[in-house]
Design a protein around this motif. Structure first.
Motif, PDB file in Angstrom:
ATOM      1  N   PRO A   6      47.168  18.277  79.882  1.00  0.00           N
ATOM      2  CA  PRO A   6      47.362  19.723  79.719  1.00  0.00           C
ATOM      3  C   PRO A   6      47.607  20.597  78.642  1.00  0.00           C
ATOM      4  CG  PRO A   6      48.737  19.169  81.792  1.00  0.00           C
ATOM      5  CD  PRO A   6      48.747  17.803  80.766  1.00  0.00           C
ATOM      6  N   ARG A   7      46.686  21.471  77.984  1.00  0.00           N
ATOM      7  CA  ARG A   7      46.379  21.830  76.759  1.00  0.00           C
ATOM      8  C   ARG A   7      47.933  22.189  76.124  1.00  0.00           C
ATOM      9  NH1 ARG A   7      41.924  24.977  74.821  1.00  0.00           N
ATOM     10  NH2 ARG A   7      41.057  25.096  77.519  1.00  0.00           N
ATOM     11  N   ASP A   8      49.054  22.592  76.924  1.00  0.00           N
ATOM     12  CA  ASP A   8      50.611  21.997  76.112  1.00  0.00           C
ATOM     13  C   ASP A   8      50.854  20.676  75.639  1.00  0.00           C
ATOM     14  OD1 ASP A   8      50.563  21.674  78.623  1.00  0.00           O
ATOM     15  OD2 ASP A   8      53.003  22.941  79.751  1.00  0.00           O
ATOM     16  N   GLN A   9      50.121  19.861  76.819  1.00  0.00           N
ATOM     17  CA  GLN A   9      51.138  18.121  76.285  1.00  0.00           C
ATOM     18  C   GLN A   9      50.132  17.787  74.769  1.00  0.00           C
ATOM     19  OE1 GLN A   9      51.264  15.623  80.261  1.00  0.00           O
ATOM     20  NE2 GLN A   9      51.814  17.216  81.166  1.00  0.00           N
ATOM     21  N   ARG A  27      41.836  25.450  70.512  1.00  0.00           N
ATOM     22  CA  ARG A  27      42.552  26.445  71.749  1.00  0.00           C
ATOM     23  C   ARG A  27      41.540  27.445  72.141  1.00  0.00           C
ATOM     24  NH1 ARG A  27      47.506  24.362  71.882  1.00  0.00           N
ATOM     25  NH2 ARG A  27      48.648  23.544  70.143  1.00  0.00           N
ATOM     26  N   ALA A  28      40.377  27.722  71.153  1.00  0.00           N
ATOM     27  CA  ALA A  28      39.756  29.109  71.845  1.00  0.00           C
ATOM     28  C   ALA A  28      38.841  28.308  72.717  1.00  0.00           C
ATOM     29  CB  ALA A  28      39.391  29.574  70.880  1.00  0.00           C
ATOM     30  N   ALA A  29      38.051  27.104  73.041  1.00  0.00           N
ATOM     31  CA  ALA A  29      38.003  26.179  73.319  1.00  0.00           C
ATOM     32  C   ALA A  29      38.182  26.088  74.952  1.00  0.00           C
ATOM     33  CB  ALA A  29      37.327  24.765  73.102  1.00  0.00           C
ATOM     34  N   PRO A  30      36.560  27.024  75.945  1.00  0.00           N
ATOM     35  CA  PRO A  30      36.823  26.573  77.615  1.00  0.00           C
ATOM     36  C   PRO A  30      37.270  25.403  77.784  1.00  0.00           C
ATOM     37  CG  PRO A  30      34.949  27.443  76.668  1.00  0.00           C
ATOM     38  CD  PRO A  30      35.190  27.261  75.253  1.00  0.00           C
ATOM     39  N   ASP A  31      37.196  24.719  79.512  1.00  0.00           N
ATOM     40  CA  ASP A  31      37.421  23.439  79.878  1.00  0.00           C
ATOM     41  C   ASP A  31      35.496  23.105  79.816  1.00  0.00           C
ATOM     42  OD1 ASP A  31      39.870  23.549  80.125  1.00  0.00           O
ATOM     43  OD2 ASP A  31      39.931  23.257  81.987  1.00  0.00           O
ATOM     44  N   GLU A  33      32.878  20.793  78.243  1.00  0.00           N
ATOM     45  CA  GLU A  33      32.026  20.460  77.033  1.00  0.00           C
ATOM     46  C   GLU A  33      32.462  20.775  75.185  1.00  0.00           C
ATOM     47  OE1 GLU A  33      27.111  18.605  76.653  1.00  0.00           O
ATOM     48  OE2 GLU A  33      27.800  20.973  75.003  1.00  0.00           O
ATOM     49  N   THR A  34      32.686  21.948  75.834  1.00  0.00           N
ATOM     50  CA  THR A  34      33.614  22.685  74.395  1.00  0.00           C
ATOM     51  C   THR A  34      34.859  22.031  74.105  1.00  0.00           C
ATOM     52  OG1 THR A  34      31.707  25.095  74.840  1.00  0.00           O
ATOM     53  CG2 THR A  34      33.547  24.810  73.620  1.00  0.00           C
ATOM     54  N   ARG A  35      35.765  22.723  75.049  1.00  0.00           N
ATOM     55  CA  ARG A  35      36.878  21.320  74.684  1.00  0.00           C
ATOM     56  C   ARG A  35      36.702  20.214  74.603  1.00  0.00           C
ATOM     57  NH1 ARG A  35      42.170  19.935  78.634  1.00  0.00           N
ATOM     58  NH2 ARG A  35      43.702  20.231  76.955  1.00  0.00           N
ATOM     59  N   ALA A  36      35.628  19.489  74.778  1.00  0.00           N
ATOM     60  CA  ALA A  36      35.431  17.682  74.683  1.00  0.00           C
ATOM     61  C   ALA A  36      35.169  17.232  73.567  1.00  0.00           C
ATOM     62  CB  ALA A  36      34.926  17.526  75.757  1.00  0.00           C
ATOM     63  N   LEU A  37      34.404  18.407  72.921  1.00  0.00           N
ATOM     64  CA  LEU A  37      33.494  18.120  71.461  1.00  0.00           C
ATOM     65  C   LEU A  37      35.060  18.778  70.503  1.00  0.00           C
ATOM     66  CD1 LEU A  37      30.202  19.291  71.706  1.00  0.00           C
ATOM     67  CD2 LEU A  37      30.530  16.830  70.982  1.00  0.00           C
ATOM     68  N   ALA A  38      35.346  19.726  70.822  1.00  0.00           N
ATOM     69  CA  ALA A  38      36.991  20.058  69.852  1.00  0.00           C
ATOM     70  C   ALA A  38      38.160  18.818  69.743  1.00  0.00           C
ATOM     71  CB  ALA A  38      37.413  21.628  71.221  1.00  0.00           C
ATOM     72  N   LEU A  39      38.576  17.944  71.010  1.00  0.00           N
ATOM     73  CA  LEU A  39      39.161  17.087  70.740  1.00  0.00           C
ATOM     74  C   LEU A  39      38.670  16.374  70.005  1.00  0.00           C
ATOM     75  CD1 LEU A  39      40.481  17.121  74.640  1.00  0.00           C
ATOM     76  CD2 LEU A  39      42.078  17.698  72.348  1.00  0.00           C
ATOM     77  N   VAL A  40      37.645  15.965  70.332  1.00  0.00           N
ATOM     78  CA  VAL A  40      36.993  15.159  69.431  1.00  0.00           C
ATOM     79  C   VAL A  40      37.374  15.374  67.613  1.00  0.00           C
ATOM     80  CG1 VAL A  40      34.802  14.240  68.612  1.00  0.00           C
ATOM     81  CG2 VAL A  40      35.378  13.962  71.113  1.00  0.00           C
ATOM     82  N   ALA A  41      37.434  16.637  67.615  1.00  0.00           N
ATOM     83  CA  ALA A  41      37.017  16.769  65.847  1.00  0.00           C
ATOM     84  C   ALA A  41      37.877  16.762  65.450  1.00  0.00           C
ATOM     85  CB  ALA A  41      36.436  18.165  65.506  1.00  0.00           C
TER      86      ALA A  41
END
Length: 569
Positions: A6-9, A27-31, A33-41
């Motif tokens: 989860p986001r808080d973890q 923080r702004a990325a919705p669940d 592909e957008t969030r996955a790519l943000a995590l990669v960055a």
């Protein structure tokens, strides 16, 4: 594969210096592909200061990509995980990740990502000693990036080709690629990318000039040595300006090491020491023992001063780092330097021992390269076979991740799974802690006279015996402990302990579990026992503890088997 936390973890994985724009994007990325790519960055930024956290973020990105069904994001996550795994010395995992990425590129026709995949595979190959394969990958990546008019991939390929040339001792070839990079930089419209490439260009040029200066010194060409030193120092001034615009602790550390080498070759030993100490300070800030440059430049400085024993200690520290990461080229370079230093001091026996070690290391590297190639072909066959099944690509990828770490006979970790787990203990994520314990115990368990089991009762019965031994040992561990089959009839357990007495008690419990089991159904005419060796260590000395525990195992066997070594404290 674990689910995306989860986001808080995720907060425990994010370094405090994460740039605001990356944090805002995440923080702004919705669940999806957008969030996955943000995590990669974010993972890409994090790997400079914490490879453990970067690996955790990469795995979170991959989990999110699988959940939302985005092959593009999954490929990006696999590329990042391969880079981190190679940096941690997990070559098999790195090649597996990049192999899966290649298969997905083919399956989903994501040809625009192929250059990035080849770039990363080249780094993994170079780390393990496959220079030829790495060079071919980088040249292919460069050609693809040029055809696609992708300046980022093109720039990365040129930077990596220069790095490969420097690592291979060919500074002139490195400067050729850096000149091409400079031409590219002038055409890049993306200002941030241009500034980042400039930083890499200056650092690699300084490295190349330091190599040229060293070559000139060895050839007795003082004018060429002086010229190379001056050019290198001039490049470093440009590098410092670039670092003000695009800060990078890694590039700053490497530049400090190159400055130390250049100043030493210029005769400024005091300035060389200041630069070497600066590199060591930055290495401490990064908190990752990944770079050998601080130890190497300090060793060369101490050698110039005639402080040979101190120089050998620094070479040894660098060698430990290179061995832990299976960096073949660096291992050979360091062993050559250590051997030459012994010979210079008249320690011919020590020099001969180092030469033998270098030969053994070279043979090991060749075996690893061949093993990696065979594993790559096997993985390709497995993925193609799985592709023929009805399962989804997400399920295939998850299954491949599990199988790569699991011993198919016992269901325990295999040798690769154990090695990755051990590296995780050495390079934990910043938020991960081994409870309040500061000690680890490494326990080696080897079934006594196992060959007799196979000879008397068949290999099928022997396999069943190993399964039961695995179950018996699993009964001695707690959640979070590492337990695996190290090979053949040998098992390894790694667990945190509070006292050395507890370590001996655990080793004795493993021995008793095998001896006390009723083997009459499987082995009606045999009594099965096991020998156990153990060592207690702090997490930063795990490699040494593995060797000590293995040595104690053989002592237990030589002393008559069915015993624990060392004896109770």
């Amino acid at each position: 594969m674990p689910a995306c936390p989860p986001r808080d973890q995720l907060d425990v994985l994010l370094p405090v210096d994460t740039p605001t724009d990356l944090m805002t994007r995440l923080r702004a990325a919705p669940d999806g592909e957008t969030r996955a790519l943000a995590l990669v960055a974010v993972a890409r930024h994090t790997r400079e200061t914490s490879l453990g956290n970067a690996q955790g973020l990469g795995e979170a990105a991959l989990s999110e990509a699988l959940r939302c069904g985005s092959p593009r994001a999954a490929v990006e996550a696999l590329i990042g995980l391969s880079f981190v795994s190679a940096s941690l010395g997990q070559q098999e995992r790195a090649l597996d990740a990049i192999g899966r990425a290649q298969t997905m590129l083919e399956e989903h026709r994501l040809t625009d990502q192929l250059s990035g995949v080849l770039n990363t595979r080249a780094l993994t190959r170079l780390t393990s000693g496959d220079v030829t394969g790495a060079r071919q990958d980088l040249q292919d990546a460069l050609d693809l990036a040029r055809q696609a008019r992708n300046p980022a991939d093109q720039g990365n390929a040129l930077v990596n080709l220069a790095w490969l040339a420097c690592s291979s001792g060919d500074p002139k070839d490195a400067l050729h690629h850096l000149n091409l990079l400079e031409e590219l930089v002038h055409t890049v419209a993306d200002e941030a990318l241009s500034e980042e490439l400039c930083t890499y260009m200056h650092e690699n040029r300084a490295h190349a000039y330091s190599l040229l200066a060293r070559e000139a010194q060895e050839l007795g060409r003082s004018d060429a040595q002086r010229q190379a030193v001056q050019q290198g120092l001039m490049v470093l001034r440009a590098a410092r300006l670039a670092l003000q615009v695009t800060p990078s602790l890694t590039s700053e550390l490497l530049c400090a090491a190159h400055e130390s080498t250049l100043l030493r070759l210029d005769g400024d030993l005091r300035g060389a020491e200041r630069a070497a100490r600066r590199a060591a300070q930055l290495n401490a800030v990064i908190k990752q023992q990944l770079y050998i440059e601080p130890q190497l430049c300090l060793a060369e400085l101490l050698q110039s001063r005639g402080e040979f024993d101190a120089a050998l200690a620094q070479y040894g520290a660098a060698l430990d780092i290179a061995r832990r990461q299976h960096r073949h080229l660096d291992i050979q370079r360091l062993l050559s330097a250590i051997g030459a230093l012994h010979e210079r001091q008249g320690r011919l026996r020590e020099a001969l021992d180092v030469t033998r070690e270098a030969l053994q290391a070279a043979n090991t590297a060749v075996e690893r390269v061949n093993s990696a190639a065979a594993r790559h072909l096997q993985l390709d066959r497995e993925l193609r076979q799985a592709r023929a099944d009805a399962s989804s690509w997400q399920d295939r990828l998850r299954q491949a991740e599990v199988q790569a770490r699991q011993d198919p006979l016992t269901g325990l970790l295999n040798r690769r799974g154990l090695e990755e787990g051990l590296l995780g203990l050495q390079f934990p994520a910043d938020g991960a802690r081994l409870s309040d314990w500061s000690l680890l115990t490494v326990v080696f368990v080897d079934v006594d006279h196992f060959k007799h089991v196979n000879d008397r009762h068949s290999h099928a019965v022997g396999d069943q015996v190993l399964r039961v031994v695995g179950q018996l040992l699993a009964g001695q561990v707690r959640a979070g402990d590492l337990l695996g089959r190290y090979g053949g009839e040998e098992f390894v357990l790694v667990t945190p302990v509070r006292t050395r007495g507890r370590a001996h008690g655990l080793a004795e419990a493993c021995r008793r579990a095998v001896e006390g089991h009723d083997w009459s159904d499987l082995l009606p005419d045999m009594r099965l026992t096991a020998s156990v060796g153990y060592a207690v260590t702090t997490p930063d000395r795990l490699p040494q503890a593995l060797r000590i525990a293995d040595d104690h195992l053989y002592r237990a066997k030589n002393a008559g088997r069915n015993r624990v070594s060392p004896a109770a404290p």
